[in-house]
Design a protein around this motif. Structure first.
Motif, short mmCIF file in Angstrom:
data_model
loop_
_atom_site.label_atom_id
_atom_site.label_comp_id
_atom_site.label_asym_id
_atom_site.label_seq_id
_atom_site.Cartn_x
_atom_site.Cartn_y
_atom_site.Cartn_z
N UNK A 132 59.93 35.93 46.07
CA UNK A 132 61.34 37.66 46.08
C UNK A 132 60.74 38.33 45.45
N UNK A 133 59.59 38.47 44.27
CA UNK A 133 59.23 39.25 43.39
C UNK A 133 58.45 40.08 44.19
N UNK A 134 57.07 39.07 45.22
CA UNK A 134 55.94 39.73 46.10
C UNK A 134 56.69 39.91 47.08
N UNK A 135 57.98 39.82 47.60
CA UNK A 135 58.48 40.38 49.19
C UNK A 135 58.87 41.80 48.67
N UNK A 136 59.30 42.12 47.55
CA UNK A 136 59.55 43.36 46.63
C UNK A 136 58.65 43.77 46.45
N UNK A 137 57.19 43.37 46.05
CA UNK A 137 56.03 44.39 46.01
C UNK A 137 54.79 43.27 46.42
N UNK A 138 55.02 44.22 48.11
CA UNK A 138 53.58 43.58 48.74
C UNK A 138 52.38 42.69 48.46
N UNK A 139 52.16 44.01 47.23
CA UNK A 139 50.87 44.46 46.84
C UNK A 139 50.57 42.93 45.91
N UNK A 140 51.77 42.39 44.85
CA UNK A 140 51.89 41.78 44.08
C UNK A 140 50.65 40.68 43.84
N UNK A 141 50.74 39.78 45.32
CA UNK A 141 50.08 38.42 45.18
C UNK A 141 49.09 38.45 45.42
N UNK A 142 48.37 40.03 45.63
CA UNK A 142 46.46 39.70 45.41
C UNK A 142 46.53 39.88 44.46
N UNK A 143 47.05 40.37 43.53
CA UNK A 143 46.85 40.05 41.66
C UNK A 143 46.17 39.19 41.35
N UNK A 144 44.70 39.00 41.00
CA UNK A 144 44.30 38.19 40.21
C UNK A 144 43.51 38.40 39.01
N UNK A 145 44.32 38.23 37.96
CA UNK A 145 44.59 38.38 36.49
C UNK A 145 42.25 38.10 35.72
N UNK A 146 42.17 37.44 36.62
CA UNK A 146 40.60 36.78 35.76
C UNK A 146 39.91 37.85 36.44
N UNK A 147 39.99 38.17 37.86
CA UNK A 147 39.20 39.08 38.18
C UNK A 147 39.44 40.82 37.55
N UNK A 148 40.51 40.83 37.85
CA UNK A 148 41.06 42.05 36.24
C UNK A 148 40.33 42.29 34.82
N UNK A 149 40.22 40.91 34.76
CA UNK A 149 39.49 40.94 33.10
C UNK A 149 37.98 41.35 33.62
N UNK A 150 37.62 40.57 34.77
CA UNK A 150 35.87 40.66 34.76
C UNK A 150 35.93 42.09 34.95
N UNK A 151 36.01 42.70 35.72
CA UNK A 151 36.30 44.36 35.76
C UNK A 151 36.23 44.63 35.04
N UNK A 192 35.76 43.73 31.63
CA UNK A 192 34.98 43.82 30.89
C UNK A 192 33.32 44.66 31.38
N UNK A 193 33.40 44.48 33.05
CA UNK A 193 32.30 45.69 33.29
C UNK A 193 31.79 46.53 32.85
N UNK A 194 33.54 47.18 32.67
CA UNK A 194 34.03 48.45 32.45
C UNK A 194 33.55 49.21 31.51
N UNK A 195 33.59 47.76 30.71
CA UNK A 195 33.48 48.35 29.13
C UNK A 195 31.83 48.06 28.67
N UNK A 196 31.06 46.90 29.28
CA UNK A 196 29.65 47.00 29.26
C UNK A 196 29.18 48.45 29.62
N UNK A 197 29.65 48.95 30.55
CA UNK A 197 28.83 49.96 31.12
C UNK A 197 28.75 51.69 30.11
N UNK A 198 30.09 51.23 30.26
CA UNK A 198 30.46 52.06 29.04
C UNK A 198 29.71 52.10 27.47
N UNK A 199 29.75 50.95 27.42
CA UNK A 199 28.78 51.15 26.03
C UNK A 199 27.21 51.25 26.19
N UNK A 200 27.03 50.98 27.68
CA UNK A 200 25.44 51.23 27.65
C UNK A 200 24.87 53.33 27.22
N UNK A 201 26.06 53.22 28.62
CA UNK A 201 25.82 55.00 28.75
C UNK A 201 26.15 55.89 27.21
#
Length: 351
Positions: free
Chosen positions: A309-328, A330-339
């Protein structure tokens, strides 16, 4: 009656034993493929008996190897036997069995994970899902490396009523490591209760039939082996799409030893995570301080229904991926650290 059935049973002509087949074709179990041969025909007969009445049935055997279970299946008087074997070394020995049972055996050299089961059996065997299971059975002594991904794939097929289940509620009799079998059949609160428990039991009746000691196999595995029987349910216990159920269940068991609230948080983006997790738990009427393995099937059903029901109310919710979010992140943090670090690759000449 028993005597007449026995008299009518199919009998293979004299053949080399399974052990002799192994020596004849110089077959050796490959450790990297987690192969283990079962040579005791009393045990192969016992495995096949767990499938029920096979006389005049159509059977698919997965990974027949040197053909021990194959012989036991043929001895029941099956109508047709489809053998799907990935390892080409076993094909000549299986062809000997095929020649000994003219017209009964079809051999496919291929991978069960990619083989299209929709066309494996004659169309006239199809039954409605609500009817008794069709006269089709899947049997296999599965390599440990393929058993879990294969049963997950078949459970998804059950949910969608496709693959081998396009014919109806096809039954399966398969071997697993004892620990995996315990997960498949674990009850709420049990130490082996896991994602596999929920995904299998909400779609099938799952029965751990008996244990085969490791020393019965060649080479001997480090674990014992269990024979598990599956019968798809007419109605799944959670009536939501397979992908949604798997996402909710997977999130629950990400933090197995923590309160289930912690796992269900991963269903939601960081913005509004706490509020939405509380909404999920309250609406589903689930105590957030329970551990994931303590949750009942009805509680998982409530959670899946609420999340849907929550996904029906917010169609973008189901595609949210916690692990992919963590990976992204981490990548941004490493990039910021390097720059942010000064470039020390060039040094100015000192006067």
């Amino acid at each position: 009656m028993a005597a007449s059935r026995k008299a009518a049973a199919f009998h293979l002509p004299p053949l080399p034993t399974v052990g002799e087949i192994i020596k004849l074709f110089r077959l050796k179990a490959q450790k990297q493929l987690s192969q283990n041969f079962l040579l005791d025909l009393r045990l192969t007969d016992k495995i096949v008996r767990q499938a029920g009445e096979l006389k005049s049935a159509h059977v698919c055997e997965v990974g027949p190897g040197p053909g021990g279970i194959t012989r036991s299946i043929l001895s029941t008087g099956v109508e047709q036997l489809l053998l799907i074997e990935k390892d080409a070394r076993f094909i000549p020995g299986l062809q000997m069995l095929s020649e000994a049972a003219p017209g009964k055996v079809r051999i496919v050299h291929g991978d069960i994970l990619t083989y299209k089961m929709e066309k494996a059996f004659p169309k006239h065997l199809k039954k409605n899902w609500e009817d008794e299971p069709p006269d089709i059975h899947i049997i296999g002594n599965l390599p440990f490396s393929v058993s879990t991904p294969l049963i997950i794939k078949w459970l998804e097929n059950v949910s969608k009523k496709d693959g081998p289940f396009i014919y109806g509620r096809t039954q399966m009799t398969l071997t697993f490591q004892k620990e995996v079998a315990e997960r498949l059949t674990a009850n709420p609160g049990g130490k082996q209760r896991s994602r596999l428990s929920i995904m299998s039991q909400h779609l099938c009746t799952v029965e751990n039939r008996f244990i085969i000691p490791g020393e019965a196999f060649v080479p001997k595995p480090e674990v014992d082996v269990a024979v598990v029987h599956f019968t798809p349910l007419v109605q799944p216990k959670i009536q939501q799409p397979f992908a949604l159920v798997e996402k909710v269940v997977r999130s629950a068991f990400q933090f197995r030893r923590k309160y289930c609230f912690r796992g269900f948080e991963t269903l939601f983006p960081e913005s509004g995570r706490l509020k939405r997790t509380e909404q999920l738990m309250m609406t589903a009427n689930v105590d957030p301080t329970l551990r994931p393995f303590q949750l009942s099937m009805s509680q998982f059903r409530n959670l899946c229904d609420t999340y849907r029901k929550m996904c029906d109310e917010d169609p973008g919710l189901f595609i949210y991926d916690y692990r992919e979010d963590l990976r992204q992140k981490k990548m941004r943090k490493n990039l910021l650290k390097r720059t942010s670090q000064p470039d020390e690759t060039e040094e100015e000449d000192q006067p």
